[in-house]
Design an enzyme around this catalytic site. Structure first.
Site, PDB file in Angstrom:
ATOM      1  N   ASP A 288       0.793  -1.135   0.232  1.00 34.79           N
ATOM      2  CA  ASP A 288      -0.078  -0.025  -0.330  1.00 34.79           C
ATOM      3  C   ASP A 288       0.241   1.467   0.423  1.00 34.79           C
ATOM      4  O   ASP A 288       1.542   1.757   0.764  1.00 34.79           O
ATOM      5  CB  ASP A 288      -0.711   0.225   1.310  1.00 34.79           C
ATOM      6  N   HIS A 386      18.981  14.215 -14.858  1.00 37.61           N
ATOM      7  CA  HIS A 386      17.029  13.931 -14.695  1.00 37.61           C
ATOM      8  C   HIS A 386      16.734  13.918 -16.423  1.00 37.61           C
ATOM      9  O   HIS A 386      16.431  12.790 -16.541  1.00 37.61           O
ATOM     10  CB  HIS A 386      16.718  14.486 -14.050  1.00 37.61           C
TER      11      HIS A 386
END
Length: 434
Positions: A288, A386
């Protein structure tokens, strides 16, 4: 009926009232959605899936299923945790996350990798009592019946008790609300290798009538707390200064950490970097993600001020020492971990034998990812690395075929502008040469 460029009828508005929608099959639901949306089927065809087996599984996992969403799953390499090597599955859509974690794991290996420890898998269920005329006395009455409450809780899950878990204690708190005083019972449960939500919620439901009787009020909420502060996982690692890029990079990382420790605006992004690693492993293993994220961010504010989850300092040799402590409510039994075939395969690949071992591996990935992001910030700026990895996504979005992607990516990196309009222009040039 006329269709607009988007495919939607220019005269139709969507009616989301669909009686019996949940009774339909996924294929029938998809057909209904197409009809009511006013779109062409081709506009939303990607919502559906050709994998009938996965669709059937998904239909039993959540409600109103029409399809599935595939998330890239990578494998982080180079990780040594407590002297053992792991191949770590990570599910994420964000470029550079898997690469940064793997890179920093290779640096951590120089000084023995990651060292971890964790608490027992303790979860808390809360039972909220309202309307008690004598809240302080009600609190003590509940403590007086502690054994009775614990025995009743453990009757709900004899298998958990047999495995060494079960309800271990209660705490009773007085919580002052804006208008009312609440008596809140905490049932403290060892959930063993489960995340534990179902077990503790079932216990709370069973205890509610007895709590109301003893406390002299009415029970409202009875549900777990995601503030899993009795279920902490801890990790430390030493990163070689030279392998990181030298003393100035180490100092830059420490300055970046100090900024996050002092400023919640920076801390939010700093901790997001940690969760990039943590959430990717939590998702890959069918756990979760929202529960883990809620617990982590709550822990970041435990002092009363939101701050960094991780800590950085230097040792006597000038190497970077990183540490972190995070709530980690994850499990190996129940939920998607046992129903989703990809999650099952990911757990097998990881090879962990207990929920505590899984938690410790996850926090190691979170620390590695955090260090990788801070190193990029300190050394070259986050965008260079990135965006270099993001170039592949941009090339695909621009419509590049498999044979065209590498050239488009190389040109985007060389020109230093990783944008879709640049990728489209490069692609047009490539195709014009043909």
């Amino acid at each position: 009926m006329e269709k607009t460029q988007s495919g939607r009828s220019s005269l139709m508005s969507v009616n989301s009232r669909i009686p019996g929608f949940y009774k339909l099959s996924p294929a029938e639901r998809f057909k209904t959605v197409v009809e009511l949306s006013g779109l062409h089927e081709s506009d939303i065809a990607n919502l559906a899936t050709a994998d009938s087996g996965m669709l059937a599984i998904a239909d039993h996992m959540i409600e109103n299923v029409v399809g599935t969403l595939s998330i890239p799953l990578g494998v982080a390499a180079n990780f040594t945790v407590n002297g053992r090597d792991y191949l770590i599955p990570m599910a994420t859509e964000e470029p550079s996350v898997v690469a940064a974690a793997s890179n920093m794991a290779s640096v951590a290996r120089i000084h023995g990798g990651f060292r971890t420890s964790s608490d027992q898998p303790i979860m808390i269920s809360q039972i909220q009592l309202v309307g008690a005329k004598d809240p302080q006395a009600a609190r003590l009455r509940l403590y007086e019946r502690r054994r009775e409450l614990l025995d009743l809780a453990n009757e709900q899950d004899p298998l958990l008790v047999k495995l060494g878990g079960g309800a271990k204690d209660i705490e009773v708190r007085i919580v002052e609300g804006a208008e009312k005083t609440y008596v809140v019972v905490h049932v403290i449960v060892d959930v063993r290798d489960a995340m534990g939500a179902n077990a503790v919620n079932t216990m709370a439901e069973a205890l509610a009538p007895l709590v109301a009787e003893i406390g002299g009020g009415r029970v409202r909420l009875r549900i777990l707390s995601n503030k899993a502060d009795r279920r902490l996982a801890r990790v430390r690692a030493t990163y070689d200064a030279e392998a990181l890029g030298g003393p100035d990079v180490v100092d830059g990382i420490i300055d970046a950490y100090a900024f996050a420790a002092a400023d919640p605006y920076r801390a939010a992004t700093h901790n997001k970097g940690i969760m990039n690693g943590i959430t990717a492993v939590v998702l890959a293993t069918g756990n979760d993600t929202r529960a883990v994220e809620a617990g982590a961010h709550c822990h970041a504010a435990a002092s009363g001020r939101y701050t960094s989850l991780s800590h950085y300092e230097k040792d006597e040799a000038g190497n970077l020492v990183a540490t972190m402590e995070v709530p980690m409510a994850v499990g190996l039994v129940g939920g998607a971990t046992k129903t989703h075939p990809v999650a099952q395969a990911a757990v097998k690949l990881l090879g962990v034998k207990s929920a505590q071992e899984l938690a410790e591996v996850i926090v190691a990935v979170g620390l590695a990812q955090n260090t990788g992001a801070l190193r990029a910030l300190a050394a070259e700026g986050i965008q260079k690395g990135h965006m270099s990895l993001h170039a592949r996504n941009i090339a695909v979005a621009a419509g590049s075929s498999a044979d065209e992607i590498e050239e488009v990516v190389a040109r985007l990196r060389m020109e230093g502008h990783v944008r879709i309009d640049k990728a489209q222009a490069i692609l047009a040039e490539i195709r014009g040469r043909g």
